[in-house]
Every structure is written in structure tokens, then in C-alpha cells.
Design a protein around this motif. Structure first.
Motif, mmCIF file in Angstrom:
data_model
loop_
_atom_site.group_PDB
_atom_site.id
_atom_site.type_symbol
_atom_site.label_atom_id
_atom_site.label_comp_id
_atom_site.label_asym_id
_atom_site.label_seq_id
_atom_site.Cartn_x
_atom_site.Cartn_y
_atom_site.Cartn_z
ATOM 1 N N ALA A 74 -27.871 63.435 -46.151
ATOM 2 C CA ALA A 74 -29.117 64.074 -46.907
ATOM 3 C C ALA A 74 -29.737 63.258 -48.155
ATOM 4 C CB ALA A 74 -27.985 65.269 -47.766
ATOM 5 N N LEU A 75 -28.736 62.373 -48.415
ATOM 6 C CA LEU A 75 -29.223 61.126 -49.619
ATOM 7 C C LEU A 75 -30.199 60.297 -48.900
ATOM 8 C CD1 LEU A 75 -28.690 60.059 -52.384
ATOM 9 C CD2 LEU A 75 -27.056 58.602 -51.323
ATOM 10 N N ALA A 76 -30.181 59.911 -47.572
ATOM 11 C CA ALA A 76 -31.190 59.008 -47.164
ATOM 12 C C ALA A 76 -32.655 59.810 -47.005
ATOM 13 C CB ALA A 76 -30.766 58.844 -45.765
ATOM 14 N N LEU A 77 -32.313 61.311 -46.624
ATOM 15 C CA LEU A 77 -33.613 62.299 -46.517
ATOM 16 C C LEU A 77 -34.288 62.459 -47.778
ATOM 17 C CD1 LEU A 77 -35.434 64.481 -45.211
ATOM 18 C CD2 LEU A 77 -33.505 65.865 -45.667
ATOM 19 N N ALA A 78 -33.331 62.618 -48.993
ATOM 20 C CA ALA A 78 -33.835 62.600 -50.202
ATOM 21 C C ALA A 78 -34.531 61.448 -50.669
ATOM 22 C CB ALA A 78 -32.824 63.079 -51.458
ATOM 23 N N LYS A 79 -34.064 60.180 -50.393
ATOM 24 C CA LYS A 79 -34.788 58.887 -50.798
ATOM 25 C C LYS A 79 -36.285 58.639 -50.144
ATOM 26 C CE LYS A 79 -31.160 56.044 -52.916
ATOM 27 N NZ LYS A 79 -32.047 55.817 -53.944
ATOM 28 N N ALA A 80 -35.953 59.164 -48.934
ATOM 29 C CA ALA A 80 -37.210 58.996 -48.236
ATOM 30 C C ALA A 80 -38.214 60.037 -48.394
ATOM 31 C CB ALA A 80 -36.941 59.172 -46.423
ATOM 32 N N SER A 81 -37.942 61.532 -48.782
ATOM 33 C CA SER A 81 -38.917 62.326 -49.095
ATOM 34 C C SER A 81 -39.550 62.150 -50.468
ATOM 35 C CB SER A 81 -38.082 63.580 -49.011
ATOM 36 O OG SER A 81 -37.610 64.041 -47.902
#
Length: 158
Positions: free
Chosen positions: A77-84
Motif C-alpha cells: 500500500a505504501l509503494a502504491l501511495a508513493k507511485a500514485s
């Protein structure tokens, strides 16, 4: 891992805005008309990430029913948030560049006038994606995270 700050995102958006603006100035006459809802995909992503962040936050803080969050799920979820958030700021820069070009031209060029709503919808959707991504990122913090601070501003110690 540190949380995303504006200084991490602004350069990417600024470089994108300049590049897209220069490209639009050179190639606007060759481009097809922009679909009105071209940027709405970013809005869908923003809504999904906001809902995911809300559910994740409750499970991490144990304020909502459900299994505890697995560490790998939180990391994803953190990786998704940073990429988004990076995608959102890049797209915000691009849509603002389009808007900066078509808005002044809209009084004289009919195609530019038709592209203004697309640019506005895209820019708003990108801004909402940035907000939702930052919300998702903050939702991944655990209550005993050392990055949290007491009311007096001192860092927590373990």
C-alpha cells in the motif's frame, strides 16, 4: 522509509509542466481533440486509494473490524501511495501546462475552447489523486510509529 514531502514531488511536476507546455506550443495544431473525460481515470484511482486508505487506517489502528494488516500488505500500500503521488504530480503538471496553453487561446481558437474542460477535469482529478495517495501513505503509519510526535513536538522513544 520517510514519508513523501512536497519537495519530493514539486520538481517532477515542474519539469513535466515545462516539457508539456513546450510540446503543446509546437504541436497543438497536429493533435486530435482531447476527450472531455480524459483525466477522469485519475479520479477513479483517487477514489479507490482514498477508500483503501480509510479501510487500512482502521485496521492498522484496530478501530474497525477485520484481521490485522499484514506487513507486506502495508508495504504494498505504501509503494502504491508513493507511485500514485508521483503519477499525480506528473499528470497535474501536464494538465496545468495544457490549461496554460488552451485557456489564453480559447478566445481565438475553437479547438482550444473545446479542450479547456478536459484540462480542468484532468488537473482536478490529478490533484485529487495526489491527495488520496498522501492519505493512503499516512494511513500506513502505525500508532507507535517513531515518526509520530507528541503534542510537545518531541519524538517518541522506545
Amino acid at each position: 522509509m520517510r514519508f513523501t514531502k512536497a519537495r519530493d514531488l514539486v520538481p517532477a511536476g515542474a519539469v513535466t509542466a515545462v516539457a508539456v507546455y513546450l510540446g503543446i506550443r509546437l504541436l497543438y495544431g497536429e493533435l486530435p481533440p482531447l476527450p472531455t473525460l480524459a483525466g477522469s481515470t485519475l479520479l477513479v484511482l483517487a477514489v479507490v486509494e482514498f477508500a483503501f486508505g480509510h479501510a487500512l487506517r482502521g485496521r492498522i489502528r484496530r478501530t474497525s473490524p477485520g484481521k490485522p494488516v499484514q506487513p507486506l500488505t502495508a508495504a504494498r500500500a505504501l509503494a502504491l501511495a508513493k507511485a500514485s503521488s508521483l503519477l499525480g504530480v506528473i499528470m497535474l503538471g501536464a494538465w496545468l501546462a495544457v490549461l496554460a496553453y488552451v485557456l489564453p487561446e480559447s478566445t481565438q481558437v475553437e479547438a482550444a475552447k473545446a479542450d479547456v474542460p478536459s484540462a480542468v477535469i484532468g488537473a482536478v482529478s490529478a490533484a485529487l489523486l495526489i491527495g488520496a495517495a498522501l492519505w493512503l501513505e499516512s494511513s500506513c503509519k502505525t500508532p507507535d510509529d517513531p515518526a509520530d510526535q507528541h503534542r510537545d513536538g518531541a519524538r517518541r522513544t522506545r
